[in-house]
Design an enzyme around this catalytic site. Structure first.
Site, PDB file in Angstrom:
ATOM      1  N   ILE A 136      51.271  40.083  29.217  1.00 20.56           N
ATOM      2  CA  ILE A 136      50.207  41.016  28.789  1.00 20.56           C
ATOM      3  C   ILE A 136      50.803  42.407  28.569  1.00 20.56           C
ATOM      4  O   ILE A 136      50.433  43.112  27.622  1.00 20.56           O
ATOM      5  CB  ILE A 136      49.055  41.027  29.816  1.00 20.56           C
ATOM      6  CG1 ILE A 136      48.564  39.593  30.049  1.00 20.56           C
ATOM      7  CG2 ILE A 136      47.899  41.897  29.324  1.00 20.56           C
ATOM      8  CD1 ILE A 136      47.635  39.411  31.218  1.00 20.56           C
ATOM      9  N   ASP A 186      60.580  47.589  34.307  1.00 25.96           N
ATOM     10  CA  ASP A 186      60.398  46.161  34.596  1.00 25.96           C
ATOM     11  C   ASP A 186      61.629  45.641  35.345  1.00 25.96           C
ATOM     12  O   ASP A 186      62.752  46.011  35.009  1.00 25.96           O
ATOM     13  CB  ASP A 186      60.221  45.395  33.271  1.00 25.96           C
ATOM     14  CG  ASP A 186      59.576  44.043  33.449  1.00 25.96           C
ATOM     15  OD1 ASP A 186      58.487  43.827  32.888  1.00 25.96           O
ATOM     16  OD2 ASP A 186      60.168  43.184  34.157  1.00 25.96           O
ATOM     17  N   ALA A 212      53.209  45.434  36.633  1.00 29.56           N
ATOM     18  CA  ALA A 212      54.258  44.755  37.401  1.00 29.56           C
ATOM     19  C   ALA A 212      53.684  44.092  38.654  1.00 29.56           C
ATOM     20  O   ALA A 212      53.114  44.771  39.512  1.00 29.56           O
ATOM     21  CB  ALA A 212      55.334  45.767  37.801  1.00 29.56           C
ATOM     22  N   SER A 229      52.755  36.794  39.962  1.00 34.51           N
ATOM     23  CA  SER A 229      51.416  36.326  39.576  1.00 34.51           C
ATOM     24  C   SER A 229      51.243  34.805  39.594  1.00 34.51           C
ATOM     25  O   SER A 229      50.316  34.290  38.986  1.00 34.51           O
ATOM     26  CB  SER A 229      51.092  36.856  38.177  1.00 34.51           C
ATOM     27  OG  SER A 229      52.015  36.348  37.251  1.00 34.51           O
ATOM     28  N   ASN A 276      55.803  42.843  47.290  1.00 32.51           N
ATOM     29  CA  ASN A 276      56.006  43.358  45.921  1.00 32.51           C
ATOM     30  C   ASN A 276      54.716  43.947  45.340  1.00 32.51           C
ATOM     31  O   ASN A 276      54.710  45.070  44.856  1.00 32.51           O
ATOM     32  CB  ASN A 276      56.530  42.241  45.016  1.00 32.51           C
ATOM     33  CG  ASN A 276      56.860  42.769  43.629  1.00 32.51           C
ATOM     34  OD1 ASN A 276      57.777  43.568  43.466  1.00 32.51           O
ATOM     35  ND2 ASN A 276      56.090  42.366  42.637  1.00 32.51           N
ATOM     36  N   TYR A 336      47.505  35.896  45.801  1.00 34.38           N
ATOM     37  CA  TYR A 336      47.620  36.711  44.586  1.00 34.38           C
ATOM     38  C   TYR A 336      46.340  37.542  44.378  1.00 34.38           C
ATOM     39  O   TYR A 336      46.385  38.758  44.207  1.00 34.38           O
ATOM     40  CB  TYR A 336      47.873  35.782  43.391  1.00 34.38           C
ATOM     41  CG  TYR A 336      47.712  36.464  42.062  1.00 34.38           C
ATOM     42  CD1 TYR A 336      48.616  37.442  41.652  1.00 34.38           C
ATOM     43  CD2 TYR A 336      46.650  36.138  41.208  1.00 34.38           C
ATOM     44  CE1 TYR A 336      48.462  38.089  40.431  1.00 34.38           C
ATOM     45  CE2 TYR A 336      46.494  36.769  39.994  1.00 34.38           C
ATOM     46  CZ  TYR A 336      47.399  37.745  39.615  1.00 34.38           C
ATOM     47  OH  TYR A 336      47.239  38.382  38.411  1.00 34.38           O
ATOM     48  N   PHE A 352      39.896  37.757  32.834  1.00 35.29           N
ATOM     49  CA  PHE A 352      39.629  36.339  33.026  1.00 35.29           C
ATOM     50  C   PHE A 352      40.867  35.601  32.484  1.00 35.29           C
ATOM     51  O   PHE A 352      41.966  35.999  32.822  1.00 35.29           O
ATOM     52  CB  PHE A 352      38.246  35.992  32.451  1.00 35.29           C
ATOM     53  CG  PHE A 352      37.189  36.457  33.445  1.00 35.29           C
ATOM     54  CD1 PHE A 352      37.045  37.817  33.755  1.00 35.29           C
ATOM     55  CD2 PHE A 352      36.420  35.558  34.152  1.00 35.29           C
ATOM     56  CE1 PHE A 352      36.156  38.259  34.735  1.00 35.29           C
ATOM     57  CE2 PHE A 352      35.507  35.993  35.130  1.00 35.29           C
ATOM     58  CZ  PHE A 352      35.385  37.335  35.422  1.00 35.29           C
ATOM     59  N   ASN A 353      40.770  34.555  31.671  1.00 38.29           N
ATOM     60  CA  ASN A 353      41.982  33.780  31.377  1.00 38.29           C
ATOM     61  C   ASN A 353      42.711  34.290  30.134  1.00 38.29           C
ATOM     62  O   ASN A 353      42.313  33.991  29.002  1.00 38.29           O
ATOM     63  CB  ASN A 353      41.632  32.299  31.263  1.00 38.29           C
ATOM     64  CG  ASN A 353      41.324  31.720  32.633  1.00 38.29           C
ATOM     65  OD1 ASN A 353      40.395  32.148  33.304  1.00 38.29           O
ATOM     66  ND2 ASN A 353      42.144  30.782  33.065  1.00 38.29           N
TER      67      ASN A 353
HETATM   68  N1  UDP Z   1      44.865  23.148  34.687  1.00 37.89           N
HETATM   69  C1  UDP Z   1      45.072  21.801  34.522  1.00 37.89           C
HETATM   70  N2  UDP Z   1      46.333  21.362  34.291  1.00 37.89           N
HETATM   71  C2  UDP Z   1      47.402  22.195  34.210  1.00 37.89           C
HETATM   72  C3  UDP Z   1      47.184  23.580  34.388  1.00 37.89           C
HETATM   73  C4  UDP Z   1      45.891  24.026  34.611  1.00 37.89           C
HETATM   74  O1  UDP Z   1      44.141  20.999  34.600  1.00 37.89           O
HETATM   75  O2  UDP Z   1      48.536  21.718  34.036  1.00 37.89           O
HETATM   76  C5  UDP Z   1      43.501  23.644  34.945  1.00 37.89           C
HETATM   77  C6  UDP Z   1      43.376  24.439  36.237  1.00 37.89           C
HETATM   78  O3  UDP Z   1      43.206  23.578  37.333  1.00 37.89           O
HETATM   79  C7  UDP Z   1      42.150  25.293  35.918  1.00 37.89           C
HETATM   80  C8  UDP Z   1      42.253  25.541  34.406  1.00 37.89           C
HETATM   81  O4  UDP Z   1      43.124  24.510  33.906  1.00 37.89           O
HETATM   82  O5  UDP Z   1      40.981  24.572  36.168  1.00 37.89           O
HETATM   83  C9  UDP Z   1      42.842  26.889  34.057  1.00 37.89           C
HETATM   84  O6  UDP Z   1      44.025  27.037  34.811  1.00 37.89           O
HETATM   85  P1  UDP Z   1      45.064  28.190  34.545  1.00 37.89           P
HETATM   86  O7  UDP Z   1      46.191  28.020  35.524  1.00 37.89           O
HETATM   87  O8  UDP Z   1      45.416  28.237  33.095  1.00 37.89           O
HETATM   88  O9  UDP Z   1      44.250  29.523  34.858  1.00 37.89           O
HETATM   89  P2  UDP Z   1      43.460  29.991  36.180  1.00 37.89           P
HETATM   90  O10 UDP Z   1      42.008  29.864  35.830  1.00 37.89           O
HETATM   91  O11 UDP Z   1      43.895  29.132  37.318  1.00 37.89           O
HETATM   92  O12 UDP Z   1      43.867  31.412  36.332  1.00 37.89           O
END
Ligand code: UDP
Length: 332
Positions: free
Chosen positions: A12, A31, A73, A76, A91, A140, A168-169
């Site tokens: 990011i 970094d 930094a 994660s 850290n 985390y 979020f994601n």
């Molecule tokens: N997930 C999965 N298989 C993988 C990696 C992630 O089924 O190999 C699922 C994980 O359990 C979660 C969703 O995908 O329900 C998103 O996971 P990710 O690690 O991308 O992001 P998070 O929401 O954990 O930050």
């Protein structure tokens, strides 16, 4: 006069730095290059150092006449944070204290901080607003929540002005193809699906199919990395224009299950994803969907990438052309 971007060689961070440069800002990336990639920082000064190193931080701030800070930094990897809490508290939390103290010594008052939806844990209600209960289920998320509390206290005591952005994601990649997601190890759903399509993995493991969701798999709110980058710049500009310190969710406000993400990838790539259904991953909430109304109102932040297929398309472009991530360039 420059902006210091800690973690600017990461996923990011590097996308934010590219946008800052395109807007004409002077930037210095700080970094450790443990998880970040030198290749992700191209037209920007890079100082290699740890955020725990206050002397180096002081030197860098003075040398480059730093005015503001954007702080990415951090370690994660959620699973690792549970088994190696010391690494994460040291850290992420101590490192941020060292950064904040260096800022205060050098009379720098503005910081935009990279936080996470992981501070909420399992939400009681959806969509999640900033006041929702915060019960992080992993170390985390706890480190990020602790840092938010520290910034609040530094705001009261020392006049620190901060914006904390709870993503979020994060997903997708810059359409230039120059930078994208490259974690080692990779744990995130979308890059793992692409690793599977590129033959780097045999199949995608779906972690849990018995959640209380329409298809039994977890639901997440996917937000494009460039929309996150844009929010950091808007937040810094708003702080300069006297925005009060505060905390903002960043998401699209739409949730997609793992099966829906897979379907999107299959539409975009025309390929079938080999998969296996497995047990739940520890600490995964069933559903995370953001309300980003506050960011829209106060920061005038509106995501450009509102369709999952468009986000996936940019990610696929990056992974398709950089099967081995930045490593491919190192080996050239
Ligand atoms: N997930 C999965 N298989 C993988 C990696 C992630 O089924 O190999 C699922 C994980 O359990 C979660 C969703 O995908 O329900 C998103 O996971 P990710 O690690 O991308 O992001 P998070 O929401 O954990 O930050």
């Amino acid at each position: 006069m420059s902006i210091l971007v800690t973690g600017g060689a990461g996923y990011i961070g590097s996308h934010t730095v590219k946008q800052l440069r395109e807007k004409g800002y002077e930037v210095v990336v700080y970094d450790s290059i443990e998880d970040g990639h030198e290749e992700a920082v191209f037209d920007t000064t890079l100082v290699v150092g740890s955020i725990l190193d206050e002397i180096k931080l002081d030197e860098t701030i003075k040398k480059y006449k730093i005015e503001d800070v954007i702080h990415f930094a951090a370690y994660s990897i959620v699973g690792e944070s549970i088994v190696c809490p010391q690494k994460y508290y040291r850290n992420n939390v101590l490192g941020t204290l060292s950064l904040l103290d260096s800022m205060i010594r050098n009379n720098i008052k503005k910081i935009v901080f990279s936080s996470t939806a992981a501070v909420y844990g399992e939400p009681e209600r959806l969509p999640i607003v900033e006041e929702s209960c915060k019960n992080p289920t992993n170390v985390y998320g706890k480190t990020k929540l602790m840092i938010e509390n520290i910034m609040e206290d530094y705001h009261k005591a020392y006049g620190l002005q901060y914006v904390s952005l709870r993503y979020f994601n994060a997903s997708g990649a810059d359409p230039s193809g120059l930078i994208g997601e490259d974690h080692h190890p990779e744990t995130h759903l979308i890059p793992i699906i692409f690793e599977t399509l590129l033959g780097k993995r045999e199949y995608l493991s779906i972690f849990g199919t018995d959640y209380n969701t329409p298809d039994g798999t977890c639901i997440r709110d996917y937000i494009h990395v460039n929309d996150l980058g844009k929010a950091h710049i808007l937040a810094l500009e708003a702080l300069s224009n006297k925005l009060d310190s505060g905390i903002y969710n960043l998401g699209n406000g739409n949730g997609f299950s793992i099966h829906e993400v897979i379907q999107s990838v299959e539409r975009v790539t025309g390929q079938k994803v080999p998969l296996r259904e497995e047990g739940r991953r520890v600490g995964d909430p069933a559903m995370l969907i953001a309300s980003a109304d506050r960011a829209k109102k106060d920061l005038n932040w509106y995501p450009d990438y509102t369709k999952l297929d468009d986000i996936i398309e940019t990610a696929w472009e990056w992974h398709r052309k950089n099967k081995w991530g930045f490593q491919r360039r190192k080996n050239k």
